[in-house]
Write a protein that holds these residues in place. Structure first.
Motif, PDB file in Angstrom:
ATOM      1  N   ARG A 218     -20.870   0.325 -50.882  1.00  0.00           N
ATOM      2  CA  ARG A 218     -21.932  -0.678 -51.014  1.00  0.00           C
ATOM      3  C   ARG A 218     -22.983  -0.614 -49.904  1.00  0.00           C
ATOM      4  O   ARG A 218     -24.114  -1.049 -50.115  1.00  0.00           O
ATOM      5  CB  ARG A 218     -21.320  -2.077 -51.025  1.00  0.00           C
ATOM      6  N   LEU A 219     -22.621  -0.099 -48.692  1.00  0.00           N
ATOM      7  CA  LEU A 219     -23.473  -0.260 -47.523  1.00  0.00           C
ATOM      8  C   LEU A 219     -23.993   1.074 -47.020  1.00  0.00           C
ATOM      9  O   LEU A 219     -23.311   2.100 -47.110  1.00  0.00           O
ATOM     10  CB  LEU A 219     -22.693  -0.952 -46.397  1.00  0.00           C
ATOM     11  N   ASN A 220     -25.199   1.017 -46.474  1.00  0.00           N
ATOM     12  CA  ASN A 220     -25.780   2.152 -45.765  1.00  0.00           C
ATOM     13  C   ASN A 220     -25.353   2.031 -44.305  1.00  0.00           C
ATOM     14  O   ASN A 220     -25.887   1.218 -43.541  1.00  0.00           O
ATOM     15  CB  ASN A 220     -27.300   2.139 -45.899  1.00  0.00           C
ATOM     16  N   TRP A 221     -24.376   2.854 -43.923  1.00  0.00           N
ATOM     17  CA  TRP A 221     -23.747   2.708 -42.613  1.00  0.00           C
ATOM     18  C   TRP A 221     -24.691   3.071 -41.476  1.00  0.00           C
ATOM     19  O   TRP A 221     -24.454   2.699 -40.319  1.00  0.00           O
ATOM     20  CB  TRP A 221     -22.499   3.584 -42.571  1.00  0.00           C
ATOM     21  N   SER A 222     -25.766   3.756 -41.764  1.00  0.00           N
ATOM     22  CA  SER A 222     -26.704   4.133 -40.704  1.00  0.00           C
ATOM     23  C   SER A 222     -27.414   2.925 -40.112  1.00  0.00           C
ATOM     24  O   SER A 222     -28.001   3.017 -39.019  1.00  0.00           O
ATOM     25  CB  SER A 222     -27.734   5.133 -41.240  1.00  0.00           C
ATOM     26  N   ARG A 223     -27.406   1.791 -40.780  1.00  0.00           N
ATOM     27  CA  ARG A 223     -28.067   0.591 -40.263  1.00  0.00           C
ATOM     28  C   ARG A 223     -27.134  -0.270 -39.416  1.00  0.00           C
ATOM     29  O   ARG A 223     -27.517  -1.375 -39.010  1.00  0.00           O
ATOM     30  CB  ARG A 223     -28.643  -0.227 -41.425  1.00  0.00           C
ATOM     31  N   LEU A 224     -25.915   0.199 -39.166  1.00  0.00           N
ATOM     32  CA  LEU A 224     -24.974  -0.582 -38.367  1.00  0.00           C
ATOM     33  C   LEU A 224     -25.477  -0.834 -36.942  1.00  0.00           C
ATOM     34  O   LEU A 224     -25.382  -1.983 -36.457  1.00  0.00           O
ATOM     35  CB  LEU A 224     -23.612   0.115 -38.336  1.00  0.00           C
ATOM     36  N   PRO A 225     -26.014   0.159 -36.221  1.00  0.00           N
ATOM     37  CA  PRO A 225     -26.532  -0.136 -34.871  1.00  0.00           C
ATOM     38  C   PRO A 225     -27.642  -1.191 -34.878  1.00  0.00           C
ATOM     39  O   PRO A 225     -27.701  -2.052 -33.988  1.00  0.00           O
ATOM     40  CB  PRO A 225     -27.059   1.219 -34.390  1.00  0.00           C
ATOM     41  N   GLU A 226     -28.495  -1.131 -35.887  1.00  0.00           N
ATOM     42  CA  GLU A 226     -29.568  -2.140 -35.988  1.00  0.00           C
ATOM     43  C   GLU A 226     -28.991  -3.534 -36.179  1.00  0.00           C
ATOM     44  O   GLU A 226     -29.491  -4.510 -35.595  1.00  0.00           O
ATOM     45  CB  GLU A 226     -30.487  -1.762 -37.154  1.00  0.00           C
ATOM     46  N   ILE A 227     -27.946  -3.647 -36.982  1.00  0.00           N
ATOM     47  CA  ILE A 227     -27.294  -4.937 -37.199  1.00  0.00           C
ATOM     48  C   ILE A 227     -26.660  -5.431 -35.907  1.00  0.00           C
ATOM     49  O   ILE A 227     -26.740  -6.633 -35.572  1.00  0.00           O
ATOM     50  CB  ILE A 227     -26.239  -4.813 -38.320  1.00  0.00           C
ATOM     51  N   GLY A 228     -26.024  -4.526 -35.161  1.00  0.00           N
ATOM     52  CA  GLY A 228     -25.406  -4.929 -33.903  1.00  0.00           C
ATOM     53  C   GLY A 228     -26.407  -5.499 -32.928  1.00  0.00           C
ATOM     54  O   GLY A 228     -26.135  -6.494 -32.226  1.00  0.00           O
ATOM     55  N   GLU A 229     -27.576  -4.899 -32.841  1.00  0.00           N
ATOM     56  CA  GLU A 229     -28.596  -5.412 -31.934  1.00  0.00           C
ATOM     57  C   GLU A 229     -29.184  -6.732 -32.430  1.00  0.00           C
ATOM     58  O   GLU A 229     -29.445  -7.643 -31.635  1.00  0.00           O
ATOM     59  CB  GLU A 229     -29.708  -4.369 -31.776  1.00  0.00           C
ATOM     60  N   ARG A 230     -29.408  -6.829 -33.716  1.00  0.00           N
ATOM     61  CA  ARG A 230     -30.045  -8.036 -34.269  1.00  0.00           C
ATOM     62  C   ARG A 230     -29.162  -9.272 -34.105  1.00  0.00           C
ATOM     63  O   ARG A 230     -29.666 -10.374 -33.851  1.00  0.00           O
ATOM     64  CB  ARG A 230     -30.382  -7.799 -35.744  1.00  0.00           C
ATOM     65  N   TYR A 231     -27.858  -9.110 -34.221  1.00  0.00           N
ATOM     66  CA  TYR A 231     -26.955 -10.257 -34.164  1.00  0.00           C
ATOM     67  C   TYR A 231     -26.187 -10.324 -32.847  1.00  0.00           C
ATOM     68  O   TYR A 231     -25.179 -11.035 -32.751  1.00  0.00           O
ATOM     69  CB  TYR A 231     -25.981 -10.200 -35.349  1.00  0.00           C
ATOM     70  N   ASN A 232     -26.633  -9.572 -31.838  1.00  0.00           N
ATOM     71  CA  ASN A 232     -26.067  -9.658 -30.492  1.00  0.00           C
ATOM     72  C   ASN A 232     -24.561  -9.428 -30.487  1.00  0.00           C
ATOM     73  O   ASN A 232     -23.783 -10.221 -29.934  1.00  0.00           O
ATOM     74  CB  ASN A 232     -26.393 -11.017 -29.861  1.00  0.00           C
ATOM     75  N   ILE A 233     -24.141  -8.349 -31.117  1.00  0.00           N
ATOM     76  CA  ILE A 233     -22.725  -8.000 -31.149  1.00  0.00           C
ATOM     77  C   ILE A 233     -22.362  -7.312 -29.836  1.00  0.00           C
ATOM     78  O   ILE A 233     -22.980  -6.310 -29.449  1.00  0.00           O
ATOM     79  CB  ILE A 233     -22.420  -7.087 -32.341  1.00  0.00           C
ATOM     80  N   THR A 234     -21.351  -7.858 -29.161  1.00  0.00           N
ATOM     81  CA  THR A 234     -20.912  -7.275 -27.899  1.00  0.00           C
ATOM     82  C   THR A 234     -20.038  -6.052 -28.160  1.00  0.00           C
ATOM     83  O   THR A 234     -19.594  -5.801 -29.288  1.00  0.00           O
ATOM     84  CB  THR A 234     -20.132  -8.312 -27.090  1.00  0.00           C
ATOM     85  N   GLU A 235     -19.782  -5.314 -27.090  1.00  0.00           N
ATOM     86  CA  GLU A 235     -18.966  -4.110 -27.224  1.00  0.00           C
ATOM     87  C   GLU A 235     -17.550  -4.445 -27.651  1.00  0.00           C
ATOM     88  O   GLU A 235     -16.932  -3.699 -28.408  1.00  0.00           O
ATOM     89  CB  GLU A 235     -18.968  -3.360 -25.896  1.00  0.00           C
ATOM     90  N   SER A 236     -17.033  -5.568 -27.190  1.00  0.00           N
ATOM     91  CA  SER A 236     -15.675  -5.972 -27.582  1.00  0.00           C
ATOM     92  C   SER A 236     -15.602  -6.436 -29.034  1.00  0.00           C
ATOM     93  O   SER A 236     -14.549  -6.355 -29.674  1.00  0.00           O
ATOM     94  CB  SER A 236     -15.186  -7.089 -26.658  1.00  0.00           C
ATOM     95  N   GLN A 237     -16.706  -6.933 -29.587  1.00  0.00           N
ATOM     96  CA  GLN A 237     -16.738  -7.395 -30.984  1.00  0.00           C
ATOM     97  C   GLN A 237     -17.039  -6.267 -31.967  1.00  0.00           C
ATOM     98  O   GLN A 237     -16.840  -6.455 -33.172  1.00  0.00           O
ATOM     99  CB  GLN A 237     -17.794  -8.496 -31.136  1.00  0.00           C
ATOM    100  N   GLN A 238     -17.505  -5.132 -31.455  1.00  0.00           N
ATOM    101  CA  GLN A 238     -17.927  -4.050 -32.334  1.00  0.00           C
ATOM    102  C   GLN A 238     -16.807  -3.543 -33.248  1.00  0.00           C
ATOM    103  O   GLN A 238     -17.037  -3.335 -34.448  1.00  0.00           O
ATOM    104  CB  GLN A 238     -18.499  -2.908 -31.498  1.00  0.00           C
ATOM    105  N   PRO A 239     -15.572  -3.316 -32.770  1.00  0.00           N
ATOM    106  CA  PRO A 239     -14.514  -2.848 -33.685  1.00  0.00           C
ATOM    107  C   PRO A 239     -14.222  -3.824 -34.816  1.00  0.00           C
ATOM    108  O   PRO A 239     -14.006  -3.395 -35.956  1.00  0.00           O
ATOM    109  CB  PRO A 239     -13.308  -2.693 -32.748  1.00  0.00           C
ATOM    110  N   LEU A 240     -14.223  -5.122 -34.507  1.00  0.00           N
ATOM    111  CA  LEU A 240     -13.982  -6.106 -35.565  1.00  0.00           C
ATOM    112  C   LEU A 240     -15.121  -6.111 -36.577  1.00  0.00           C
ATOM    113  O   LEU A 240     -14.894  -6.199 -37.787  1.00  0.00           O
ATOM    114  CB  LEU A 240     -13.806  -7.499 -34.956  1.00  0.00           C
ATOM    115  N   LEU A 241     -16.359  -5.984 -36.099  1.00  0.00           N
ATOM    116  CA  LEU A 241     -17.494  -5.935 -37.019  1.00  0.00           C
ATOM    117  C   LEU A 241     -17.378  -4.745 -37.954  1.00  0.00           C
ATOM    118  O   LEU A 241     -17.618  -4.878 -39.167  1.00  0.00           O
ATOM    119  CB  LEU A 241     -18.794  -5.870 -36.220  1.00  0.00           C
TER     120      LEU A 241
END
Length: 466
Positions: free
Chosen positions: A116-139
């Motif tokens: 369903r998802l275009n995985w290449s936009r994952l870094p953009e999502i992380g920056e937009r929603y302020n995902i920390t390094e510790s939250q990245q695996p759960l995301l």
């Protein structure tokens, strides 16, 4: 003097009595004359025989018995006709075998990537929603589950059972998934509509569906098409983009196709595999109930009209007219609310129901076996099943269109090998050519009506009495 007055009073009383007797005799004579005129010209067979002046008493008695027997038979036949009318039996017949298909709009076509998802936009999502390094695996774990999600596979959320979901529970994952969904230029190319080349992104628009966020053709414009045959409908090339898929999703690659009537939210999807060009021929069957059945309750008629909103069987998606498929979709939402106190709004149009948060997703996974199948009332006596399903009191709509699809897949291995050898774009990006078209230019129309309507009852009674 007194004796004379008594005689005078007596004479007056005799005159009054005589006058009253004369009036009564005249009234009886008038009624007898009227009755005699009616019976002599009556069309009721045998009735006038009773009043013939020369009729003997024995014959008059026989005619009376004959009329009584006829009256009893008449009452009995009238009772049978009324009972037949009261049973309200239906019959379905072919009303038209050559109704032009141009009278209906071309179906709505949904196309989805199974990833369903275009995985290449994952870094953009992380920056937009302020995902920390510790939250990245759960995301990534959550979005990997969403990457393989569909209405019948809520069990993908089982992987989140023991995760610290509270840390990301504030995020709106419906919005995040919509932002990461495939865009038109990433999924579709080489579009032709009614044999004319078109801009794909003018024809296809993103839309929620029970497979997630997909691309929909022809949802807003109800354009008809009278042409039939391969290439006369919509022709598109679907791009797999395997390099941009979620690495943690090990589900089979491919596409999902859904062909529905305009105004219907979703139907049973068709699975498409890459590297196999697919032709989808469409035939249609139309079924309607005539107006003579509209006076009956919807339960007895076993279908529902758009304006019967007070019926116990009326439920539909917010903003959508009543259709069987929309009723079933709303029923699924209500069952989600029953089990988990929320609904996965990614699969449904915006509504007043409470949307599921991240911490609610394991609950949906735990009830996946109850939410993925529908069950009809009283079917357990005839159908073997391991799990119970959704019991939805949904009736067919009284004017329904059924779309029948004939799917033909043709593998193109040689073409793929040649394309890869030449280093073409489609050689490195696996794809299929999808061709959706009408196979016939006519529709079979069925009509359901009462076997014995009130007009038939009146006509039968008239025939009996005349």
């Amino acid at each position: 003097m007194h004796i004379r007055q008594l005689r005078k009073v007596k004479r007056h009383r005799q005159l009054a009595g005589a006058w009253q007797q004369y009036q009564n005799s005249n009234c009886e004579t008038a009624w007898m004359h009227l009755l005699s005129r009616y019976t002599s010209g009556s069309h009721i067979h045998g009735f006038y025989q009773l009043f013939w002046p020369t009729m003997r008493r024995r014959m008059r008695l026989l005619w009376t018995l004959a009329l009584l027997c006829a009256l009893i038979v008449l009452i009995f036949i009238t009772y049978l006709l009324a009972e037949r009318h009261q049973r309200k039996l239906f019959q379905t017949v072919i009303a038209d075998s050559r109704w032009p298909i141009r009278n209906i709009a071309f179906p709505v076509i949904f196309v989805c990537n199974k990833n369903r998802l275009n995985w290449s936009r994952l870094p953009e999502i992380g920056e937009r929603y302020n995902i920390t390094e510790s939250q990245q695996p759960l995301l990534e774990r959550v979005l990997t589950a969403y990457d393989a999600l569909s209405i019948s596979h809520l069990d993908v959320f089982e992987a989140l059972q023991d995760q610290p979901l509270e840390t990301l529970n504030h995020l709106n994952f419906t919005q995040i998934v919509s932002e990461m969904a495939w865009r038109c230029e990433e999924l579709i190319s080489e579009c032709r509509w009614q044999t004319q080349s078109r801009n794909c992104c003018e024809l296809f628009r993103p839309r929620r569906q029970q497979q997630g966020v997909c691309l929909a053709f022809h949802e807003l414009e109800e354009r008809s098409s009278a042409e039939t045959g391969s290439g006369t409908g919509i022709v598109v090339r679907l791009l797999l983009n395997e390099a941009l898929h979620a690495p943690g999703n090990r589900e089979p690659k491919g596409f999902v196709l859904d062909v529905v009537e305009p105004g219907v939210w979703s139907e049973l999807p068709i699975s498409l595999v890459p590297d196999a060009d697919t032709n989808v021929g469409i035939r249609a069957v139309y079924h309607f109930y005539d107006e003579a059945t509209y006076g009956l309750p919807s339960v007895q008629r076993q279908c529902l009209l758009d304006y019967e909103q007070k019926s116990d069987h009326f439920q539909t998606l917010l903003g959508f007219k009543y259709m069987l498929e929309n009723c079933l979709a709303e029923c699924q939402q209500l069952y989600m609310l029953r089990y988990c106190n929320c609904t996965l709004d990614l699969f449904f149009p915006p509504s007043n129901h409470v949307g599921c948060k991240l911490k609610d997703l394991p609950c949906l996974a735990a009830h996946n076996h109850l939410l993925k199948n529908f069950e009809h009332h009283e079917e357990r006596s005839y159908v073997a099943q391991n799990e119970s399903g959704l019991l939805c009191d949904c009736l067919h709509n009284c004017k329904s269109l059924t779309l029948l699809t004939d799917v033909h897949k043709a593998a193109r291995r040689r073409h793929l090998e040649n394309a890869r050898a030449k280093g073409s774009a489609h050689g490195s990006n696996r794809s299929i050519l999808l061709n959706v078209y009408y196979t016939k230019n006519v529709i079979l129309v069925y009509r359901t009506s009462l076997i014995y309507s009130w007009l038939d009852l009146i006509d039968s009674l008239k025939m009996r009495y005349v």
